[in-house]
Design an enzyme around this catalytic site. Structure first.
Site, PDB file in Angstrom:
ATOM      1  N   LYS A 251     -53.043  39.922  29.280  1.00  0.00           N
ATOM      2  CA  LYS A 251     -52.157  39.568  28.163  1.00  0.00           C
ATOM      3  C   LYS A 251     -52.463  40.437  26.944  1.00  0.00           C
ATOM      4  O   LYS A 251     -53.522  41.063  26.866  1.00  0.00           O
ATOM      5  CB  LYS A 251     -52.326  38.086  27.828  1.00  0.00           C
ATOM      6  CG  LYS A 251     -53.727  37.706  27.338  1.00  0.00           C
ATOM      7  CD  LYS A 251     -53.917  36.192  27.295  1.00  0.00           C
ATOM      8  CE  LYS A 251     -55.300  35.822  26.817  1.00  0.00           C
ATOM      9  NZ  LYS A 251     -55.586  34.380  27.021  1.00  0.00           N
TER      10      LYS A 251
ATOM     11  N   TYR B 124     -56.022  50.517  -3.743  1.00  0.00           N
ATOM     12  CA  TYR B 124     -55.087  49.590  -4.387  1.00  0.00           C
ATOM     13  C   TYR B 124     -55.797  48.519  -5.207  1.00  0.00           C
ATOM     14  O   TYR B 124     -56.874  48.048  -4.822  1.00  0.00           O
ATOM     15  CB  TYR B 124     -54.236  48.895  -3.329  1.00  0.00           C
ATOM     16  CG  TYR B 124     -53.157  49.770  -2.743  1.00  0.00           C
ATOM     17  CD1 TYR B 124     -52.308  50.509  -3.558  1.00  0.00           C
ATOM     18  CD2 TYR B 124     -52.981  49.833  -1.369  1.00  0.00           C
ATOM     19  CE1 TYR B 124     -51.307  51.302  -2.998  1.00  0.00           C
ATOM     20  CE2 TYR B 124     -51.988  50.610  -0.807  1.00  0.00           C
ATOM     21  CZ  TYR B 124     -51.144  51.345  -1.629  1.00  0.00           C
ATOM     22  OH  TYR B 124     -50.170  52.108  -1.087  1.00  0.00           O
TER      23      TYR B 124
HETATM   24  C1  LIG Z   1     -56.883  34.287  27.669  1.00  0.00           C
HETATM   25  C2  LIG Z   1     -57.147  33.321  28.770  1.00  0.00           C
HETATM   26  C3  LIG Z   1     -58.151  33.580  29.728  1.00  0.00           C
HETATM   27  C4  LIG Z   1     -59.118  34.750  29.605  1.00  0.00           C
HETATM   28  O1  LIG Z   1     -60.227  34.356  28.838  1.00  0.00           O
HETATM   29  P1  LIG Z   1     -61.471  35.351  28.594  1.00  0.00           P
HETATM   30  O2  LIG Z   1     -62.376  34.564  27.741  1.00  0.00           O
HETATM   31  O3  LIG Z   1     -60.906  36.536  27.888  1.00  0.00           O
HETATM   32  O4  LIG Z   1     -62.035  35.699  29.915  1.00  0.00           O
HETATM   33  C5  LIG Z   1     -58.250  32.725  30.800  1.00  0.00           C
HETATM   34  N1  LIG Z   1     -57.444  31.650  30.926  1.00  0.00           N
HETATM   35  C6  LIG Z   1     -56.494  31.349  30.006  1.00  0.00           C
HETATM   36  C7  LIG Z   1     -55.642  30.126  30.213  1.00  0.00           C
HETATM   37  C8  LIG Z   1     -56.310  32.154  28.893  1.00  0.00           C
HETATM   38  O5  LIG Z   1     -55.377  31.855  27.987  1.00  0.00           O
END
Ligand SMILES: *Cc1c(COP(=O)(O)O)cnc(C)c1O
Length: 369
Positions: free
Chosen positions: A39, A265
């Site tokens: 993701k 800034y």
């Molecule tokens: C993002 C996510 C993961 C991955 O978690 P990590 O800590 O990056 O390994 C696993 N399961 C779900 C449901 C997630 O949203």
């Protein structure tokens, strides 16, 4: 020294990715499947390249948060199943069209998805059920399991290919008791489901820190995101995992600043003495938020730490190089394997996930094979 448009680039080391993937594999049993979480552009790296590379490494499953990410990797030729953690009702036609696996997390979503399947005359479509065991984000509550089973057995639109949950604090040793309670609640729920339906779902609950801290809860599959990209909460694991993504740049310009001159800034920085300030082509639009400004964040030039001074601009930031022997065009390491994203993130009260996933798509990606 660089040909890219911005002077800043993200370096993605596929060898390190392979190392991390193999390491995760080495700490799970041979029969446990591995799902790679890609993701948020594969945690800010490169969704398509990373997914294709992981498919070559024979990953069993992919997961993304939203459907557009899944369509991108399907269209790039990824064949393995892709779980969508958080599908929305208006995605259902495309989920079926692209052969994606939705997470069904509530009766509203379950019934709307069944409606889509009915309309398209599709039967036994593979889905995963999400059980809420304490995160209180998405998922069926444990007191809804009986009603859920009735709905599953009521018709044959869906095939329950997986049942999963998510830990709230798997990285936190002070919350071990809570994690164990989640795991035990999950066991009760999935046992009841398995005992009462025809399908034989894959059971999964562990994210990266869950994989490391709760080896008894690996079940049929584990889900690794941050671990694949090189981070974990355990020191010895940190040696086995190598950060995959580096962020590098080059000094655009150096200014000699006199005492009481201001930088950036809002004149947020006023020099307490004569100094040198270097301008780096990287700003909050690239994912280095203003929280890193005003002395909190830093970069490395010639292996020396240079603090960010003043406010981070949209496209640039300035660092103090008074004590660093450097010139315009010199390399800047924002983070790499040694000066990690985790350390930089900590300086602004963030975590590696946030810094990595926030890296802008406008930054050029380079790959090391
Ligand atoms: C993002 C996510 C993961 C991955 O978690 P990590 O800590 O990056 O390994 C696993 N399961 C779900 C449901 C997630 O949203």
């Amino acid at each position: 020294m660089m040909s890219n448009n911005q002077g800043t680039f993200i370096e993605i080391n596929l060898k390190s990715l392979e190392n991390n993937f193999n390491y995760i594999k080495s700490i799970i049993s041979k029969n446990t499947k591995i799902l790679a979480v890609v993701k948020a552009c594969a945690y800010g790296s490169d969704l398509v390249r990373i997914s294709k590379f992981l498919e070559k490494l024979n990953v069993d499953y992919f997961a993304v948060a939203y459907i557009s990410e899944a369509i991108k990797i399907r269209e790039a030729g990824v064949k393995k199943p892709i779980l969508i953690f958080h599908p929305q009702p208006n995605n259902f036609a495309d989920i079926i069209k692209y052969n994606l696996t939705p997470t069904l997390y509530s009766f509203r979503i379950l019934n709307l998805f069944k409606d889509s399947l009915r309309e398209k005359r599709v039967k036994k479509y593979p889905i995963h059920l999400k059980i809420n065991t304490g995160l209180n984000r998405v998922g069926f509550d444990s007191n809804e399991i009986s009603k859920l089973i009735t709905s599953i057995n009521n018709d044959d639109f869906i095939k329950v290919e997986g049942v999963f949950s998510h830990l709230s604090a798997s990285e936190d040793h002070l919350e071990t008791e809570f994690s164990l309670k989640q795991i035990s609640l999950f066991k009760q729920s999935f046992s009841k489901i398995i005992d009462n339906i025809k399908d034989e779902p894959l059971i999964h609950i562990c994210n990266t820190s869950g994989i490391i801290n709760f080896p008894d809860a690996h079940f049929d599959m584990v889900r690794s995101g941050i671990g694949i990209y090189g981070f974990s909460n355990k020191l010895n694991e940190s040696n086995s995992l190598i950060p995959v993504v580096s962020l590098k740049s080059a000094i655009s310009q150096i200014h000699d600043i006199r005492k009481n001159d201001s930088v950036g800034y809002n004149r947020a920085y006023v020099a307490p003495k004569d100094q040198r300030a270097a301008t780096i082509p990287l700003g909050h639009a690239d994912g280095i938020s203003r929280a890193y400004g005003n002395g909190k964040g830093f970069v490395y030039i010639d292996n020396k730490k240079a603090a960010i001074i003043g406010n981070v601009c949209m496209d640039m930031l300035m660092v103090d190089v008074s004590d660093i022997d450097c010139e315009e065009g010199d390399e800047v390491i924002v983070f790499n394997e040694k000066y990690t994203a985790e350390q930089l993130a900590e300086s602004a009260g963030a975590i590696s996930y946030e810094l990595l996933a926030g890296l802008s798509q406008r930054i050029e990606r380079k790959f090391i094979n």
